[in-house]
Design a protein around this motif. Structure first.
Motif, PDB file in Angstrom:
ATOM      1  N   VAL A   1       0.831  -1.220   0.000  1.00  0.00           N
ATOM      2  CA  VAL A   1       0.000   0.000   0.000  1.00  0.00           C
ATOM      3  C   VAL A   1       0.859   1.262   0.000  1.00  0.00           C
ATOM      4  CG1 VAL A   1      -1.766   1.301   1.259  1.00  0.00           C
ATOM      5  CG2 VAL A   1      -1.910  -1.199   1.136  1.00  0.00           C
ATOM      6  N   THR A   2       1.908   1.301   0.859  1.00  0.00           N
ATOM      7  CA  THR A   2       2.700   2.536   0.973  1.00  0.00           C
ATOM      8  C   THR A   2       3.404   2.911  -0.339  1.00  0.00           C
ATOM      9  OG1 THR A   2       4.240   1.138   2.211  1.00  0.00           O
ATOM     10  CG2 THR A   2       3.039   2.778   3.475  1.00  0.00           C
ATOM     11  N   PRO A   3       4.129   1.958  -0.998  1.00  0.00           N
ATOM     12  CA  PRO A   3       4.744   2.373  -2.270  1.00  0.00           C
ATOM     13  C   PRO A   3       3.720   2.688  -3.358  1.00  0.00           C
ATOM     14  CG  PRO A   3       5.249   0.054  -1.791  1.00  0.00           C
ATOM     15  CD  PRO A   3       4.588   0.618  -0.585  1.00  0.00           C
ATOM     16  N   LEU A   4       2.567   1.985  -3.371  1.00  0.00           N
ATOM     17  CA  LEU A   4       1.537   2.284  -4.377  1.00  0.00           C
ATOM     18  C   LEU A   4       0.952   3.680  -4.179  1.00  0.00           C
ATOM     19  CD1 LEU A   4      -0.406  -1.108  -4.716  1.00  0.00           C
ATOM     20  CD2 LEU A   4       0.942   0.042  -6.497  1.00  0.00           C
ATOM     21  N   LEU A   5       0.766   4.070  -2.913  1.00  0.00           N
ATOM     22  CA  LEU A   5       0.267   5.411  -2.607  1.00  0.00           C
ATOM     23  C   LEU A   5       1.256   6.466  -3.109  1.00  0.00           C
ATOM     24  CD1 LEU A   5      -2.172   6.651  -1.187  1.00  0.00           C
ATOM     25  CD2 LEU A   5      -0.905   6.603   0.956  1.00  0.00           C
ATOM     26  N   PHE A   6       2.542   6.207  -2.875  1.00  0.00           N
ATOM     27  CA  PHE A   6       3.589   7.118  -3.363  1.00  0.00           C
ATOM     28  C   PHE A   6       3.512   7.253  -4.886  1.00  0.00           C
ATOM     29  CE2 PHE A   6       7.685   8.074  -5.197  1.00  0.00           C
ATOM     30  CZ  PHE A   6       8.150   9.117  -4.397  1.00  0.00           C
ATOM     31  N   LEU A   7       3.403   6.100  -5.584  1.00  0.00           N
ATOM     32  CA  LEU A   7       3.386   6.112  -7.049  1.00  0.00           C
ATOM     33  C   LEU A   7       2.151   6.838  -7.590  1.00  0.00           C
ATOM     34  CD1 LEU A   7       4.627   2.455  -7.730  1.00  0.00           C
ATOM     35  CD2 LEU A   7       5.917   4.573  -8.087  1.00  0.00           C
ATOM     36  N   ALA A   8       1.007   6.629  -6.948  1.00  0.00           N
ATOM     37  CA  ALA A   8      -0.236   7.263  -7.414  1.00  0.00           C
ATOM     38  C   ALA A   8      -0.148   8.791  -7.284  1.00  0.00           C
ATOM     39  CB  ALA A   8      -1.423   6.732  -6.616  1.00  0.00           C
ATOM     40  N   LEU A   9       0.273   9.267  -6.100  1.00  0.00           N
ATOM     41  CA  LEU A   9       0.321  10.719  -5.863  1.00  0.00           C
ATOM     42  C   LEU A   9       1.418  11.382  -6.690  1.00  0.00           C
ATOM     43  CD1 LEU A   9      -0.296  10.619  -2.003  1.00  0.00           C
ATOM     44  CD2 LEU A   9      -1.852  11.596  -3.704  1.00  0.00           C
ATOM     45  N   SER A  10       2.595  10.733  -6.782  1.00  0.00           N
ATOM     46  CA  SER A  10       3.694  11.299  -7.582  1.00  0.00           C
ATOM     47  C   SER A  10       3.330  11.316  -9.058  1.00  0.00           C
ATOM     48  CB  SER A  10       4.973  10.478  -7.418  1.00  0.00           C
ATOM     49  OG  SER A  10       5.474  10.618  -6.137  1.00  0.00           O
ATOM     50  N   GLY A  11       2.718  10.223  -9.538  1.00  0.00           N
ATOM     51  CA  GLY A  11       2.340  10.130 -10.948  1.00  0.00           C
ATOM     52  C   GLY A  11       1.351  11.223 -11.333  1.00  0.00           C
ATOM     53  N   TRP A  12       0.389  11.472 -10.440  1.00  0.00           N
ATOM     54  CA  TRP A  12      -0.623  12.520 -10.666  1.00  0.00           C
ATOM     55  C   TRP A  12       0.056  13.878 -10.813  1.00  0.00           C
ATOM     56  CZ3 TRP A  12      -3.074  15.927  -6.663  1.00  0.00           C
ATOM     57  CH2 TRP A  12      -4.189  16.613  -7.164  1.00  0.00           C
ATOM     58  N   THR A  13       1.019  14.176  -9.920  1.00  0.00           N
ATOM     59  CA  THR A  13       1.731  15.460  -9.970  1.00  0.00           C
ATOM     60  C   THR A  13       2.548  15.577 -11.255  1.00  0.00           C
ATOM     61  OG1 THR A  13       1.925  15.300  -7.560  1.00  0.00           O
ATOM     62  CG2 THR A  13       3.240  16.981  -8.613  1.00  0.00           C
ATOM     63  N   LEU A  14       3.240  14.492 -11.645  1.00  0.00           N
ATOM     64  CA  LEU A  14       4.078  14.511 -12.859  1.00  0.00           C
ATOM     65  C   LEU A  14       3.250  14.808 -14.109  1.00  0.00           C
ATOM     66  CD1 LEU A  14       6.481  11.473 -12.311  1.00  0.00           C
ATOM     67  CD2 LEU A  14       7.176  13.829 -12.752  1.00  0.00           C
ATOM     68  N   ILE A  15       2.097  14.120 -14.224  1.00  0.00           N
ATOM     69  CA  ILE A  15       1.230  14.326 -15.394  1.00  0.00           C
ATOM     70  C   ILE A  15       0.781  15.780 -15.446  1.00  0.00           C
ATOM     71  CG2 ILE A  15      -1.057  13.754 -16.355  1.00  0.00           C
ATOM     72  CD1 ILE A  15      -0.529  10.866 -15.157  1.00  0.00           C
ATOM     73  N   PHE A  16       0.486  16.324 -14.256  1.00  0.00           N
ATOM     74  CA  PHE A  16      -0.005  17.694 -14.202  1.00  0.00           C
ATOM     75  C   PHE A  16       1.056  18.704 -14.625  1.00  0.00           C
ATOM     76  CE2 PHE A  16      -1.771  21.570 -12.816  1.00  0.00           C
ATOM     77  CZ  PHE A  16      -3.128  21.389 -13.022  1.00  0.00           C
ATOM     78  N   ILE A  17       2.295  18.515 -14.173  1.00  0.00           N
ATOM     79  CA  ILE A  17       3.371  19.462 -14.563  1.00  0.00           C
ATOM     80  C   ILE A  17       3.592  19.392 -16.079  1.00  0.00           C
ATOM     81  CG2 ILE A  17       5.755  20.236 -14.189  1.00  0.00           C
ATOM     82  CD1 ILE A  17       5.883  18.767 -11.640  1.00  0.00           C
ATOM     83  N   LEU A  18       3.605  18.173 -16.595  1.00  0.00           N
ATOM     84  CA  LEU A  18       3.833  17.987 -18.032  1.00  0.00           C
ATOM     85  C   LEU A  18       2.759  18.719 -18.837  1.00  0.00           C
ATOM     86  CD1 LEU A  18       5.797  16.520 -19.876  1.00  0.00           C
ATOM     87  CD2 LEU A  18       4.327  14.514 -19.800  1.00  0.00           C
ATOM     88  N   ARG A  19       1.510  18.678 -18.332  1.00  0.00           N
ATOM     89  CA  ARG A  19       0.394  19.294 -19.053  1.00  0.00           C
ATOM     90  C   ARG A  19       0.375  20.815 -18.909  1.00  0.00           C
ATOM     91  NH1 ARG A  19      -5.531  18.196 -17.065  1.00  0.00           N
ATOM     92  NH2 ARG A  19      -5.364  20.379 -16.458  1.00  0.00           N
ATOM     93  N   ASP A  20       0.643  21.286 -17.701  1.00  0.00           N
ATOM     94  CA  ASP A  20       0.476  22.718 -17.428  1.00  0.00           C
ATOM     95  C   ASP A  20       1.741  23.549 -17.544  1.00  0.00           C
ATOM     96  OD1 ASP A  20      -2.260  22.228 -16.714  1.00  0.00           O
ATOM     97  OD2 ASP A  20      -2.126  24.117 -15.598  1.00  0.00           O
ATOM     98  N   LYS A  21       2.904  22.894 -17.392  1.00  0.00           N
ATOM     99  CA  LYS A  21       4.178  23.633 -17.465  1.00  0.00           C
ATOM    100  C   LYS A  21       5.084  22.942 -18.486  1.00  0.00           C
ATOM    101  CE  LYS A  21       3.000  26.298 -13.960  1.00  0.00           C
ATOM    102  NZ  LYS A  21       2.803  27.747 -14.106  1.00  0.00           N
ATOM    103  N   PRO A  22       4.670  22.952 -19.784  1.00  0.00           N
ATOM    104  CA  PRO A  22       5.407  22.172 -20.789  1.00  0.00           C
ATOM    105  C   PRO A  22       6.858  22.629 -20.968  1.00  0.00           C
ATOM    106  CG  PRO A  22       3.749  23.563 -21.837  1.00  0.00           C
ATOM    107  CD  PRO A  22       3.501  23.632 -20.368  1.00  0.00           C
TER     108      PRO A  22
END
Length: 438
Positions: free
Chosen positions: A389-410
């Protein structure tokens, strides 16, 4: 850990925890709230930002603890990713650590330090001061590993005392602001808003450094036993400090005064204590940012030095001085730091560094699953608490942030990806004469 040139001085639990705390507490917490309140006006959502950021860091620290105990050698992600995926992936993470991972945050801390100092003493030129501090601290760490460690423990202790004082003063002396910290119905929607995701980039940056001790594994006393404890205790202390500090900031100071300000600590100190004591606190924060710059200059060159041992293309960075200090790697990092200070704005450096570094911490935590599947019998003196659970939670939250930066701050994201591509070219050019098998 069988390096004949390894320094005799060993880093203990307290020094290790101090390096983690010093790497985390600094630029982010003293600068980012001003950017966050531009998009989020809810006290509850703002504090949740720091709680979620802390949760990501804790899950990351728990995951890294297992990797560090199973593969005890200095080098951090560079060492893990080489072993888990492929030497090329390890090289890229080391390349990113060498070019961005420490040089960019060192530059950010120096830029913030310059701004804080200039708000207290307007005659000072922020950029010149940033450069002088970086060069001075490089000289201290180039002389002695032991002196560097002891300096770190002392200045980190002062930093924590100042944060606790800020929290106490904010609660006792401040005029409370009409801001609600208990959630109302609309607050929950803010947690899923674009503004929350953007702000999480700043918060994740404020927490970055939770993996700092991993880079020094080869110099830590009993790493299998001490490293997981160092990572967890350092991260937990910072989580409590950050939530307390941001509560004190918001409780004491109108959001309108914080909005868009880089020198948040100075603004809040003026609000709580008045101008004269506010100036003093601004000066203290400027001095404290020195410890952030110092810890980066201490930890960063160790990775580049380990890379130099493994790769012919970077062999010239491998030598240590007679006292075990990676001097050439330290000078390279300092040169890159000065380039960032001279060419970029604070926000550009932060988003660029945040994106690239998150990419490799994401791959490293993902590597925990890969390693368990491919090498189930590898000795693991410490196993990740709460797995999977702990590493999956890390991956989910980090992945969400990464996708967002890529989209909003190209722009910043693409610069980050370009840095990785340059590293890939260097890896393949230097590979044909590669003497060391991974």
């Amino acid at each position: 850990m069988s390096h004949s040139s390894a320094p005799i001085y060993k880093i203990g639990f307290y020094t290790g925890a101090a390096i983690v705390v010093a790497n985390m507490v600094g630029t982010g917490v003293f600068t980012s709230l001003g950017f966050q309140v531009l998009g989020i006006q809810s006290g509850f959502a703002l504090l949740m930002l720091w709680a979620v950021g802390g949760l990501i860091a804790l899950c990351g620290a728990l995951s890294y603890g297992e990797l560090a105990a199973a593969m005890p050698r200095s080098g951090g992600e560079y060492h893990y990713l080489s072993q888990i995926y492929h030497p090329a992936v390890g090289f890229l993470s080391g390349w990113v650590s060498a070019t961005v991972g420490f040089a960019a945050p060192t530059a950010l801390a120096s830029i913030a330090l310059g701004h804080y100092a200039a708000s207290v003493w307007p005659a000072l030129d922020p950029q010149t001061l940033s450069i002088v501090v970086v060069l001075g601290l490089t000289a201290i760490h180039a002389m002695s590993s032991k002196a560097g460690s002891q300096f770190q423990v002392v200045i980190t202790a002062i930093k924590v005392v100042v944060l606790v004082f800020f929290i106490g003063a904010g609660l006792v002396m401040a005029q409370p602001q009409p801001l609600a910290f208990l959630p109302v119905a609309t607050d929950w929607r803010q947690l899923l808003s674009p503004a929350f995701a953007v702000s999480l980039v700043y918060v994740s940056y404020a927490y970055s450094g939770w993996n700092a001790a991993v880079y020094l594994t080869g110099e830590v006393d009993q790493p299998q036993r001490n490293l997981p404890r160092i990572l967890l205790s350092g991260t937990a202390v910072v989580l409590c400090l950050y939530i307390g500090l941001n509560f004190a900031f918001l409780y004491s100071t109108p959001i309108s005064k914080l909005a868009g300000q880089l020198e948040v600590g100075y603004v809040v100190a003026n609000q709580i204590f008045g101008h004269s004591v506010g100036r003093l606190m601004g000066a203290v924060i400027a001095v404290l940012l020195i410890s952030t710059v110092s810890s980066m200059i201490f930890a960063g060159p160790r990775i580049v030095q380990v890379m130099g041992e493994d790769l012919t293309a970077l062999r010239f960075l491998a030598p240590r001085s007679s006292r075990g200090i990676p001097l050439r790697a330290m000078l390279l990092q300092t040169a890159l730091t000065l380039i960032f200070i001279l060419t970029s704005t604070f926000e550009q450096v932060l988003l660029y560094a945040g994106f690239v570094l998150s990419l490799f911490t994401f791959l490293t935590v993902l590597g925990l699953f890969v390693l368990r599947i491919r090498h189930p019998n590898l000795p693991r003196p410490y196993r990740t608490w709460g797995y999977p659970v702990t590493p999956l939670l890390f991956l989910a939250l980090s992945g969400w942030t990464l996708i967002f930066i890529l989209r909003d701050k190209p722009t910043e994201s693409l610069y980050g990806l370009a840095t990785v591509m340059v590293g890939l070219v260097i890896y393949f050019l230097g590979r044909n004469s590669r003497p060391v098998a991974a």
